[in-house]
Design an enzyme around this catalytic site. Structure first.
Site, PDB file in Angstrom:
ATOM      1  N   SER A 123      -6.538  -8.472   9.441  1.00 22.32           N
ATOM      2  CA  SER A 123      -7.111  -9.029  10.651  1.00 22.32           C
ATOM      3  C   SER A 123      -7.401 -10.505  10.442  1.00 22.32           C
ATOM      4  O   SER A 123      -7.660 -10.950   9.322  1.00 22.32           O
ATOM      5  CB  SER A 123      -8.414  -8.298  10.990  1.00 22.32           C
ATOM      6  OG  SER A 123      -9.167  -9.032  11.919  1.00 22.32           O
ATOM      7  N   CYS A 132     -11.025  -8.014  25.737  1.00 27.68           N
ATOM      8  CA  CYS A 132     -10.053  -9.092  25.510  1.00 27.68           C
ATOM      9  C   CYS A 132      -9.280  -9.450  26.773  1.00 27.68           C
ATOM     10  O   CYS A 132      -8.959 -10.615  26.999  1.00 27.68           O
ATOM     11  CB  CYS A 132      -9.080  -8.693  24.409  1.00 27.68           C
ATOM     12  SG  CYS A 132      -9.853  -8.153  22.873  1.00 27.68           S
TER      13      CYS A 132
END
Length: 557
Positions: free
Chosen positions: A473, A52
């Site tokens: 999520s 990320c």
């Protein structure tokens, strides 16, 4: 009055009394000429644990080049991240939401401590994105947020896949639907390089929301992490922050009530993550803007669902960028009369100007026309009721069911619920209840992707419901309700539930109820013995003592 571009750093560096500070900076290569220019912090979240944020150092170098080219002196620094996709389903996931506060605090402290005149915050994994904007709102010095970009999609047997597919493959493996070789192949192919998870999960939800808010330049965040244009965007952001500094434009001039409403509309139109509720509430609080969870439902009711994105749709974030990005979504909302068009953005143009300048790829299928939305209303709703007096959040993107009535299967830990799914103990019609996973009770309000992914993989996604005082999520889909407030650890009604209690989730009526009398709920709550706190000291215990309700953004300040 002309804004002084060195409105902070003059105090730090000018005059005979500041010679010691200048001397220390010269020890690492800064010159007198450097120190006579505005100081611009370039904060990022590089860490050797996640794709990320893997490109942050490279992006920081390009931002710094842009700052220097525009007459500033950049100073690079870094902070932490906790990566949800890696920590998910373990005790480590409790650190994720807590890290949002730590990132915001650390960026604030470095910037205040060294009297930077402006700030560029580079973000990546989920919590770093709102954290950077929270810090900008607190500091209120000229600045912007730049997202590191989405990972590209993986490919498996001609199908484009993301990390979501790995979680669901685990569920399929545990239920005997696929073998270990197929699981390994999906694992190896889903994440092909640097960038944050590739659907409209939390990272891309917040990235797009902040383009709509105006604190990131329109379509700059949307450029994927490994696209060569990302470095061009980073350089341009370095120049852009200097323009903001020279003009004296600060974040609180951009983060207004109407701009936050634009961000919410962007989330609803793209079927974004329920975590956006927590994060936009937190940003609003930092900016001194009044916002409640009911505002999300109000905006959702009038905003069409336009973007066909994973986890419930067909396309990934890079494909959204190729279609024209959030500029096209903004144009749709402008044409629908939903966009607050006059709100300022960091580019110096209004969001309406950005929407009108959008370029839509011919023949694209990702963003639907206004005349044929995926749904006439947005991707999430706010429920209240006997189980959620302060409210809770349900994601309805891709969901056709409007009501579910079924018996409770109650668990006090995520791990216990996952074990029950794995052993085949959850049946069609059940309502899984996972409690003591809220901001205080977790602590840290874990996401439940391991459980929801397992349900999808086991083929139960369309026949069960799940409610929790924890989070989901952005990759979660199905009939799921999170952020139930008050949480169990704060004495919320969810703590009174027992196996077999009949729970009713009614999307149309915006209700979450249990078929018990108020008197019975009160009686049970008086008898509840909460689990002993898992942490007695350290950051986790401190967070549990300070954190607010999820209905207020789960903030600590």
């Amino acid at each position: 009055m002309t804004f002084d571009p060195r409105h902070k750093s003059r105090t730090l560096l000018d005059g005979p009394d500041r010679a010691p500070a200048r001397s220390m900076l010269k020890a690492i290569g800064f010159t007198d000429a450097d120190l006579a220019r505005p100081l611009v912090g370039v904060g990022h979240c590089w860490i050797e644990v996640t794709p990320c944020n893997w490109n942050h150092q490279k992006m920081a170098q390009k931002v710094k080049e842009g700052v220097r080219a525009a007459g500033g002196t950049p100073i690079e620094f870094n902070t932490i991240t906790v990566t949800d996709g890696i920590a998910m389903g373990t005790e480590g996931m409790k650190a994720s939401l807590i890290s949002r506060e730590v990132v915001a605090d650390s960026v604030e402290l470095v910037t205040r401590g060294h009297l930077f005149d402006a700030l560029v915050g580079i973000s990546g994994c989920d919590k770093t994105i709102p954290a950077m904007v929270m810090a900008l709102a607190r500091l209120d010095i000229p600045g912007l947020m730049l997202y590191g970009g989405s990972i590209m999609y993986g490919e498996y047997h001609g199908r484009r896949i993301t990390l979501q597919d790995v979680f669901e493959a685990v569920g399929a493996f545990n239920s005997g639907k696929i073998g270990p070789e197929e699981l390994k192949e999906i694992e190896n192919r889903a994440c092909p390089g640097a960038g944050a998870c590739g659907g409209q999960f939390t990272a891309n939800t917040m990235s797009t929301a902040f383009e709509m808010l105006g604190i990131s330049p329109m379509n700059g965040n949307g450029v994927p992490a490994l696209d060569p244009r990302k470095e061009e965007v980073a350089f341009a952001c370095g120049r852009l922050v200097m323009d903001l500094l020279k003009k004296g434009v600060t974040p609180r001039q951009i983060i207004t009530r109407r701009a936050i409403e634009n961000a919410i509309a962007g989330v609803m139109a793209t079927g974004g993550s329920t975590n956006a509720v927590l994060h936009l509430l937190a940003v609003a609080r930092e900016a001194g803007v009044r916002l409640t969870i009911d505002d999300f439902d109000r905006i959702s009711r009038k905003t069409p669902l336009l973007a066909d994105l994973k986890p419930w749709g067909r396309f990934t974030a890079p494909e959204m960028y190729q279609a024209g990005g959030m500029g096209v979504v903004a144009r749709r909302l402008l044409d629908a009369g939903i966009l607050n068009a006059n709100e300022l953005t960091v580019t110096g143009r209004t969001i309406g100007d950005e929407a009108r300048a959008a370029r839509e790829a011919p023949g694209q299928q990702v963003i639907r026309p206004l005349a044929s939305p995926l749904k006439p209303t947005g991707g999430m709703v706010i429920l209240r009721g006997s189980l959620a007096p302060e409210g809770c959040v349900a994601k309805v993107s891709g969901q056709t069911r409007l009501i579910h009535r079924g018996p409770a299967r109650v668990f006090d830990r995520e791990e216990d619920a996952f074990a029950a799914v794995k052993k085949g103990k959850i049946k069609a019609g059940d309502v899984i209840v996972i409690r003591y996973e809220g901001p205080k009770g977790g602590p840290g309000m874990r996401e439940m992707l391991v459980v929801t992914g397992a349900l999808q993989g086991a083929g139960l996604g369309e026949s069960v419901a799940l409610m929790t005082d924890g989070r989901f999520s952005g990759a979660t889909h199905g009939f799921m309700v999170g952020h139930v407030a008050p949480e169990a650890a704060a004495g919320g009604p969810i703590a009174a539930l027992k196996n077999g209690d009949v729970i009713v989730l009614d999307i149309k009526r915006r209700r979450l109820d249990v078929e018990l009398s108020p008197a019975e709920i009160k009686k049970r709550l008086r008898a509840v013995k909460s689990p002993k706190p898992r942490y007695a000291s350290g950051a986790m215990a401190k967070y549990a003592r300070l954190v607010s309700s999820a209905s207020e953004g789960a903030v600590t300040g």
